[in-house]
Design an enzyme around this catalytic site. Structure first.
Site, PDB file in Angstrom:
ATOM      1  CB  CYS A  75      -0.993   0.000   1.161  1.00  0.00           C
ATOM      2  SG  CYS A  75      -0.261   0.018   2.818  1.00  0.00           S
ATOM      3  CG  HIS A 127      -4.501  -0.021   4.084  1.00  0.00           C
ATOM      4  ND1 HIS A 127      -3.852  -0.794   3.148  1.00  0.00           N
ATOM      5  CD2 HIS A 127      -5.515   0.594   3.430  1.00  0.00           C
ATOM      6  CE1 HIS A 127      -4.468  -0.661   1.976  1.00  0.00           C
ATOM      7  NE2 HIS A 127      -5.473   0.180   2.119  1.00  0.00           N
ATOM      8  CG  HIS A 139      -6.882   0.481  -1.351  1.00  0.00           C
ATOM      9  ND1 HIS A 139      -7.191  -0.040  -0.133  1.00  0.00           N
ATOM     10  CD2 HIS A 139      -7.948   0.159  -2.143  1.00  0.00           C
ATOM     11  CE1 HIS A 139      -8.371  -0.634  -0.166  1.00  0.00           C
ATOM     12  NE2 HIS A 139      -8.852  -0.518  -1.374  1.00  0.00           N
TER      13      HIS A 139
END
Length: 169
Positions: A75, A127, A139
């Site tokens: 990510c 994240h 993402h």
């Protein structure tokens, strides 16, 4: 006779289309540049960042993917790479990225903002995703999914939301 009729219709439609094009283009050219400059620049940078990110849809997810590679992402390597293409330098990890830019309330998200979550629910950001507008995130988060677009509202990333940051100046 039918061909002549079709030819006239086609010519008439082309004439109308060209006339509208000239009218619209003339209006755009005549618009005051100074009034648009401030709003267009942020929007266009966000649009460009999102477009760059979307070019990598489907690219494989790999935990701790090396920075700078485009055949695999995690990510934060994804956000770091995409923003770097537009002159915005971000640190490598999602936790580090959450410390840059300006804090943004969830209710005030704009396209191009970074959204940070604690999906492990251990009190630590793990994240990061890009808010692309209309309640959507761009993402990458799991093997088998890769770079993708997800709904934000009601999702794991919404339920474990920690902060959002605006890094587009």
């Amino acid at each position: 006779m039918i061909n002549t009729k079709k030819s006239r219709i086609v010519k008439a439609l082309l004439g109308i289309t060209m006339g509208l094009s000239v009218a619209v283009t003339g209006n755009l050219v005549a618009a005051p540049q100074s009034a648009q400059a401030a709003t267009v620049s942020k929007a266009s940078v966000a649009d460009k960042i999102i477009a760059t990110g979307k070019r990598y849809l489907g690219t494989r997810y790999q935990y701790a993917a090396p920075a700078g590679r485009t055949d695999v992402f995690d990510c934060s390597s994804f956000t770091q790479y995409v923003y770097k293409q537009h002159g915005i330098k971000l640190p490598r990890s999602s936790r580090q990225q959450a410390a840059v830019g300006t804090k943004v309330a969830k209710s005030q998200l704009k396209p191009g903002d970074l959204v940070f979550s604690d999906t492990n629910r251990d009190g630590k950001i793990n994240h990061v995703s890009i808010y692309i507008g209309n309640g959507k995130l761009l993402h990458t988060y799991r093997v088998g999914v890769g770079v993708t677009i997800s709904n934000f509202k009601g999702s794991t990333w919404d339920k474990t939301f920690v902060t959002a940051r605006r890094v587009i100046r």
